[in-house]
Design a protein around this motif. Structure first.
Motif, PDB file in Angstrom:
ATOM      1  N   ILE A 180       0.779  -1.003   0.034  1.00 34.20           N
ATOM      2  CA  ILE A 180      -0.103   0.033  -0.123  1.00 34.20           C
ATOM      3  C   ILE A 180       0.927   1.224   0.062  1.00 34.20           C
ATOM      4  O   ILE A 180       1.546   1.486   1.005  1.00 34.20           O
ATOM      5  CB  ILE A 180      -1.080   0.111   1.345  1.00 34.20           C
ATOM      6  CG1 ILE A 180      -1.845  -1.411   1.011  1.00 34.20           C
ATOM      7  CG2 ILE A 180      -1.784   1.285   1.267  1.00 34.20           C
ATOM      8  CD1 ILE A 180      -2.894  -1.199   2.423  1.00 34.20           C
ATOM      9  N   PRO A 181       0.879   1.834  -1.019  1.00 36.90           N
ATOM     10  CA  PRO A 181       1.915   3.016  -1.015  1.00 36.90           C
ATOM     11  C   PRO A 181       1.710   4.076  -0.182  1.00 36.90           C
ATOM     12  O   PRO A 181       0.569   4.399   0.329  1.00 36.90           O
ATOM     13  CB  PRO A 181       1.581   3.674  -2.689  1.00 36.90           C
ATOM     14  CG  PRO A 181       0.982   2.647  -3.321  1.00 36.90           C
ATOM     15  CD  PRO A 181       0.310   1.787  -2.440  1.00 36.90           C
ATOM     16  N   VAL A 182       2.826   4.669   0.319  1.00 37.89           N
ATOM     17  CA  VAL A 182       2.940   5.541   1.515  1.00 37.89           C
ATOM     18  C   VAL A 182       2.039   6.865   1.079  1.00 37.89           C
ATOM     19  O   VAL A 182       1.424   7.553   2.127  1.00 37.89           O
ATOM     20  CB  VAL A 182       4.295   6.153   1.644  1.00 37.89           C
ATOM     21  CG1 VAL A 182       4.868   6.920   0.568  1.00 37.89           C
ATOM     22  CG2 VAL A 182       4.332   6.776   3.196  1.00 37.89           C
ATOM     23  N   ALA A 183       1.600   7.207  -0.202  1.00 38.01           N
ATOM     24  CA  ALA A 183       0.827   8.041  -0.518  1.00 38.01           C
ATOM     25  C   ALA A 183      -0.525   7.869   0.269  1.00 38.01           C
ATOM     26  O   ALA A 183      -1.285   8.842   0.500  1.00 38.01           O
ATOM     27  CB  ALA A 183       0.360   8.249  -2.007  1.00 38.01           C
ATOM     28  N   ALA A 184      -0.919   6.662   0.633  1.00 35.86           N
ATOM     29  CA  ALA A 184      -2.130   6.574   1.219  1.00 35.86           C
ATOM     30  C   ALA A 184      -2.437   7.040   2.621  1.00 35.86           C
ATOM     31  O   ALA A 184      -3.314   7.385   3.142  1.00 35.86           O
ATOM     32  CB  ALA A 184      -2.477   4.902   1.105  1.00 35.86           C
ATOM     33  N   LEU A 185      -0.959   7.294   3.016  1.00 30.62           N
ATOM     34  CA  LEU A 185      -0.920   7.981   4.556  1.00 30.62           C
ATOM     35  C   LEU A 185      -1.505   9.346   4.415  1.00 30.62           C
ATOM     36  O   LEU A 185      -2.607   9.679   5.244  1.00 30.62           O
ATOM     37  CB  LEU A 185       0.442   7.879   5.045  1.00 30.62           C
ATOM     38  CG  LEU A 185       0.646   8.708   6.202  1.00 30.62           C
ATOM     39  CD1 LEU A 185      -0.307   8.110   7.631  1.00 30.62           C
ATOM     40  CD2 LEU A 185       2.040   8.724   6.590  1.00 30.62           C
ATOM     41  N   ALA A 186      -1.384  10.106   3.671  1.00 30.71           N
ATOM     42  CA  ALA A 186      -1.796  11.683   3.549  1.00 30.71           C
ATOM     43  C   ALA A 186      -3.222  11.541   2.916  1.00 30.71           C
ATOM     44  O   ALA A 186      -4.026  12.370   3.321  1.00 30.71           O
ATOM     45  CB  ALA A 186      -0.936  12.246   2.528  1.00 30.71           C
ATOM     46  N   GLU A 187      -3.528  10.779   1.874  1.00 28.54           N
ATOM     47  CA  GLU A 187      -4.877  10.641   1.548  1.00 28.54           C
ATOM     48  C   GLU A 187      -5.859  10.222   2.559  1.00 28.54           C
ATOM     49  O   GLU A 187      -6.878  10.865   2.579  1.00 28.54           O
ATOM     50  CB  GLU A 187      -4.934   9.486   0.226  1.00 28.54           C
ATOM     51  CG  GLU A 187      -4.022  10.160  -0.807  1.00 28.54           C
ATOM     52  CD  GLU A 187      -3.799   8.850  -1.714  1.00 28.54           C
ATOM     53  OE1 GLU A 187      -4.430   7.646  -1.526  1.00 28.54           O
ATOM     54  OE2 GLU A 187      -3.357   9.287  -2.927  1.00 28.54           O
TER      55      GLU A 187
END
Length: 218
Positions: free
Chosen positions: A166-173
Motif C-alpha cells: 500500500i503506497p505511502v501516498a495512502a497515508l496523506a490521502e
C-alpha cells in the motif's frame, strides 16, 4: 461469530480496557496478538483480542482475509469492508459485553486490510471508542465517510515510506479524508520501512493509547 487468540490483563484482575487487533490479508490473529504481548506490561489492566478474519485467504487457504482483493480499486475496497463490517461489529459487541466494558474503553488497531476494517467500523459505531490505530493501511470508501460517520474517535496512522503493498501516498490521502470529516488525526511516516510495523511504530502506538486511555506513562 469471529474468534481468535486473546490475552487476559497482565494484572490478573478484570479488564478495564480492551484492545482489538485486526490482521491483514493472508494472515490470522496470531500474527498480531504479539503486539498485545508487547503492550501488556504498559497496559496491565487491558485485555487484548485478535480475531481471525471471516474468509479463507485467496493467497493461502490456511490463512484468513476480511474480504477479497481482486482489482484493488476504491469501490471494491468499500464493498468488501462494508460486507465484513457486521461480523466485526458483532465480535466487538461480544468482547465488550464479556468484559463489562463500553466503547469508550476500546481501541481498534489494524494492519493493512485490518486498518481498512478499523476505519470502516470504528466511525460507524454510535458511541465513540477511545481511539483507532492504523498501520500500513488506507480508508475504504473515502467519499462515504463524512455522511456515514456516527462517532469520531482520535486516529493514529503509521506508514512505511517504502511500503511496496500500500503506497505511502495512502497515508496523506487517508488523513485528509478523516480530517475533512472532523476527525483528529496524527500521522507518522517511517523512513525506509516496507509493509510492516517497526519498533518506532509500536512505541508511537503505545503513546497514543496512553493518551486516549488516560493512562500514566509506565
Amino acid at each position: 461469530m469471529l474468534d481468535g487468540p486473546r490475552l487476559a490483563p497482565a494484572s490478573g484482575g478484570p479488564a478495564r480496557k480492551l484492545v482489538i487487533l485486526l490482521h491483514g490479508v493472508g494472515a490470522n490473529g496470531r500474527d498480531l496478538i504479539d503486539i498485545g504481548a508487547h503492550w501488556a506490561p504498559i497496559f496491565p489492566d487491558a485485555a487484548f483480542a485478535a480475531p481471525d478474519a471471516p474468509d479463507p485467504s485467496d493467497w493461502d487457504p490456511a490463512m484468513r482475509q476480511w474480504f477479497r482483493l481482486g482489482v484493488r480499486d476504491a469501490h471494491e475496497y468499500w464493498l468488501g469492508a462494508a460486507a465484513a463490517a457486521p461480523k466485526l461489529d458483532a465480535f466487538i459487541d461480544a468482547e465488550l459485553a464479556h468484559h463489562g466494558l463500553v466503547d469508550a474503553d476500546l481501541a481498534l488497531v489494524g494492519f493493512s486490510q485490518g486498518t481498512m476494517m478499523a476505519l470502516q467500523v470504528g466511525p460507524r459505531r454510535a458511541r465513540p471508542m477511545a481511539g483507532i490505530i492504523g498501520y500500513s493501511g488506507r480508508i475504504a470508501g473515502p467519499e462515504r465517510l463524512a455522511a456515514e460517520a456516527r462517532s469520531r474517535p482520535p486516529v493514529l496512522l503509521v506508514h512505511g515510506a517504502q511500503d511496496e503493498v500500500i503506497p505511502v501516498a495512502a497515508l496523506a490521502e487517508t488523513a485528509a479524508v478523516l480530517r475533512g470529516a472532523g476527525f483528529r488525526v496524527e500521522t507518522i511516516e517511517r523512513p525506509g520501512l516496507p509493509h510492516g510495523i517497526d519498533a518506532v511504530g509500536l512505541s508511537a502506538g503505545a503513546a497514543f493509547l496512553r493518551q486516549v486511555f488516560g493512562t500514566a506513562a509506565a
